[in-house]
Design a protein around this motif. Structure first.
Motif, PDB file in Angstrom:
ATOM      1  N   SER A 175      -4.952  47.578   2.255  1.00 16.71           N
ATOM      2  CA  SER A 175      -4.869  47.177   0.843  1.00 16.71           C
ATOM      3  C   SER A 175      -3.428  47.177   0.365  1.00 16.71           C
ATOM      4  O   SER A 175      -2.983  46.245  -0.314  1.00 16.71           O
ATOM      5  N   LEU A 176      -2.696  48.206   0.717  1.00 17.21           N
ATOM      6  CA  LEU A 176      -1.281  48.276   0.349  1.00 17.21           C
ATOM      7  C   LEU A 176      -0.500  47.148   1.026  1.00 17.21           C
ATOM      8  O   LEU A 176       0.304  46.465   0.385  1.00 17.21           O
ATOM      9  N   LEU A 177      -0.746  46.934   2.304  1.00 13.82           N
ATOM     10  CA  LEU A 177      -0.062  45.876   3.043  1.00 13.82           C
ATOM     11  C   LEU A 177      -0.367  44.494   2.446  1.00 13.82           C
ATOM     12  O   LEU A 177       0.534  43.675   2.276  1.00 13.82           O
ATOM     13  N   ALA A 178      -1.618  44.250   2.087  1.00 10.76           N
ATOM     14  CA  ALA A 178      -1.990  42.963   1.490  1.00 10.76           C
ATOM     15  C   ALA A 178      -1.308  42.785   0.138  1.00 10.76           C
ATOM     16  O   ALA A 178      -0.818  41.699  -0.185  1.00 10.76           O
ATOM     17  N   SER A 179      -1.254  43.840  -0.652  1.00 14.67           N
ATOM     18  CA  SER A 179      -0.593  43.765  -1.955  1.00 14.67           C
ATOM     19  C   SER A 179       0.893  43.443  -1.801  1.00 14.67           C
ATOM     20  O   SER A 179       1.431  42.585  -2.508  1.00 14.67           O
ATOM     21  N   LEU A 180       1.543  44.107  -0.876  1.00 14.31           N
ATOM     22  CA  LEU A 180       2.967  43.846  -0.635  1.00 14.31           C
ATOM     23  C   LEU A 180       3.186  42.419  -0.118  1.00 14.31           C
ATOM     24  O   LEU A 180       4.174  41.772  -0.473  1.00 14.31           O
ATOM     25  N   THR A 181       2.259  41.924   0.691  1.00 16.24           N
ATOM     26  CA  THR A 181       2.364  40.565   1.208  1.00 16.24           C
ATOM     27  C   THR A 181       2.236  39.539   0.088  1.00 16.24           C
ATOM     28  O   THR A 181       2.968  38.550   0.049  1.00 16.24           O
ATOM     29  N   VAL A 182       1.314  39.778  -0.846  1.00 20.93           N
ATOM     30  CA  VAL A 182       1.154  38.875  -1.992  1.00 20.93           C
ATOM     31  C   VAL A 182       2.424  38.861  -2.834  1.00 20.93           C
ATOM     32  O   VAL A 182       2.894  37.796  -3.249  1.00 20.93           O
ATOM     33  N   LEU A 183       2.992  40.020  -3.067  1.00 23.01           N
ATOM     34  CA  LEU A 183       4.230  40.086  -3.852  1.00 23.01           C
ATOM     35  C   LEU A 183       5.366  39.367  -3.139  1.00 23.01           C
ATOM     36  O   LEU A 183       6.155  38.655  -3.765  1.00 23.01           O
ATOM     37  N   ALA A 184       5.456  39.537  -1.826  1.00 19.89           N
ATOM     38  CA  ALA A 184       6.492  38.835  -1.059  1.00 19.89           C
ATOM     39  C   ALA A 184       6.270  37.323  -1.116  1.00 19.89           C
ATOM     40  O   ALA A 184       7.231  36.558  -1.258  1.00 19.89           O
ATOM     41  N   ALA A 185       5.016  36.898  -1.032  1.00 19.31           N
ATOM     42  CA  ALA A 185       4.714  35.467  -1.132  1.00 19.31           C
ATOM     43  C   ALA A 185       5.089  34.933  -2.510  1.00 19.31           C
ATOM     44  O   ALA A 185       5.590  33.809  -2.635  1.00 19.31           O
ATOM     45  N   GLY A 186       4.866  35.745  -3.537  1.00 20.73           N
ATOM     46  CA  GLY A 186       5.250  35.343  -4.892  1.00 20.73           C
ATOM     47  C   GLY A 186       6.748  35.184  -5.028  1.00 20.73           C
ATOM     48  O   GLY A 186       7.227  34.216  -5.631  1.00 20.73           O
ATOM     49  N   ARG A 187       7.486  36.108  -4.451  1.00 18.29           N
ATOM     50  CA  ARG A 187       8.957  36.005  -4.500  1.00 18.29           C
ATOM     51  C   ARG A 187       9.440  34.798  -3.700  1.00 18.29           C
ATOM     52  O   ARG A 187      10.343  34.084  -4.125  1.00 18.29           O
ATOM     53  N   ALA A 188       8.836  34.565  -2.552  1.00 16.79           N
ATOM     54  CA  ALA A 188       9.225  33.425  -1.720  1.00 16.79           C
ATOM     55  C   ALA A 188       8.932  32.110  -2.447  1.00 16.79           C
ATOM     56  O   ALA A 188       9.717  31.173  -2.375  1.00 16.79           O
ATOM     57  N   SER A 189       7.830  32.062  -3.178  1.00 17.69           N
ATOM     58  CA  SER A 189       7.489  30.823  -3.879  1.00 17.69           C
ATOM     59  C   SER A 189       8.463  30.551  -5.029  1.00 17.69           C
ATOM     60  O   SER A 189       8.692  29.401  -5.386  1.00 17.69           O
ATOM     61  N   LEU A 190       9.068  31.593  -5.584  1.00 15.50           N
ATOM     62  CA  LEU A 190      10.085  31.402  -6.636  1.00 15.50           C
ATOM     63  C   LEU A 190      11.307  30.699  -6.070  1.00 15.50           C
ATOM     64  O   LEU A 190      11.939  29.886  -6.744  1.00 15.50           O
ATOM     65  N   PHE A 191      11.648  31.016  -4.811  1.00 14.04           N
ATOM     66  CA  PHE A 191      12.818  30.384  -4.176  1.00 14.04           C
ATOM     67  C   PHE A 191      12.567  28.937  -3.804  1.00 14.04           C
ATOM     68  O   PHE A 191      13.487  28.146  -3.682  1.00 14.04           O
ATOM     69  N   LEU A 192      11.286  28.594  -3.614  1.00 16.16           N
ATOM     70  CA  LEU A 192      10.932  27.241  -3.189  1.00 16.16           C
ATOM     71  C   LEU A 192      10.834  26.254  -4.359  1.00 16.16           C
ATOM     72  O   LEU A 192      10.714  25.067  -4.139  1.00 16.16           O
ATOM     73  N   ARG A 193      10.854  26.775  -5.570  1.00 17.37           N
ATOM     74  CA  ARG A 193      10.713  25.889  -6.738  1.00 17.37           C
ATOM     75  C   ARG A 193      11.988  25.176  -7.047  1.00 17.37           C
ATOM     76  O   ARG A 193      13.053  25.494  -6.828  1.00 17.37           O
TER      77      ARG A 193
END
Length: 193
Positions: A175-193
């Motif tokens: 659960s912790l790993l999945a949460s951190l992965t979602v946050l990392a994906a969110g940060r990565a998507s900010l760079f792609l915009r």
């Protein structure tokens, strides 16, 4: 309103697939089923239910795809398993897995992906604590549905001992790993915009 406040009160689906063209959604579903299959092959053999990374993948797909596309992706993956493709735990496939000891967990995967996606669409995966709790709720839901099915087969106490308790610590960590992965994906998507 600050970015942090806005992020916690709004939808937090880093991939934002709901408004995308159908071909992109179908591609996401196909990639999601590959990810779910790969998570199934990471296995610690246990009886009557093996420990895998499936719950990590199921909750992550729900959080990244949203409730509708997350549930559809899990259903597509399970359909592949029903058809005999080697996509389930340990590279297994076939209808027998949908009637045996793991059937309840497989059914719980669909519900958990939808629930996590639903909560993600309401901002519940925007932070580490709430995100981890959301993913943990998904894991608990999977274990609960799995326990009910397994209890009908081997009894409630035995199902709790063999089908729930051994998976609690792993569920917390995934659960912790999945949460951190979602946050990392969110940060990565900010760079792609």
């Amino acid at each position: 309103m600050s970015d942090a406040t806005q992020m916690s009160t709004a939808s937090f689906i880093p991939l934002k697939l709901s408004g995308q063209p159908l071909v992109l959604k179908i591609t996401a579903i196909m990639l999601g089923t590959v990810f779910l299959a790969a998570s199934s092959w990471i296995e610690v053999p246990m009886v009557p239910v093996p420990m895998t990374m499936q719950t990590f993948a199921v909750t992550l797909v729900g959080a990244l795809y949203g409730w509708r596309l997350g549930a559809i992706t899990v259903l597509a993956w399970l359909a592949q398993g029903m058809m005999g493709f080697p996509v389930l735990a340990g590279g297994a496939g076939g209808l027998a897995h949908f009637a045996g000891p793991t059937a309840g967990y497989l059914a719980g995967f669909v519900v958990a992906a939808a629930m996590v996606g639903f909560l993600a669409e309401r901002g519940w995966t925007a932070g580490v604590v709430r995100g981890s709790l959301t993913m943990l709720l998904g894991n608990i839901l999977i274990l609960a549905v799995g326990w009910v099915w397994l209890a009908a087969m081997i009894g409630a106490e035995s199902a709790l001992i063999h089908g729930v308790t051994p998976f609690l610590l792993g569920g917390l960590l995934k659960s912790l790993l999945a949460s951190l992965t979602v946050l990392a994906a969110g940060r990565a998507s900010l760079f792609l915009r």
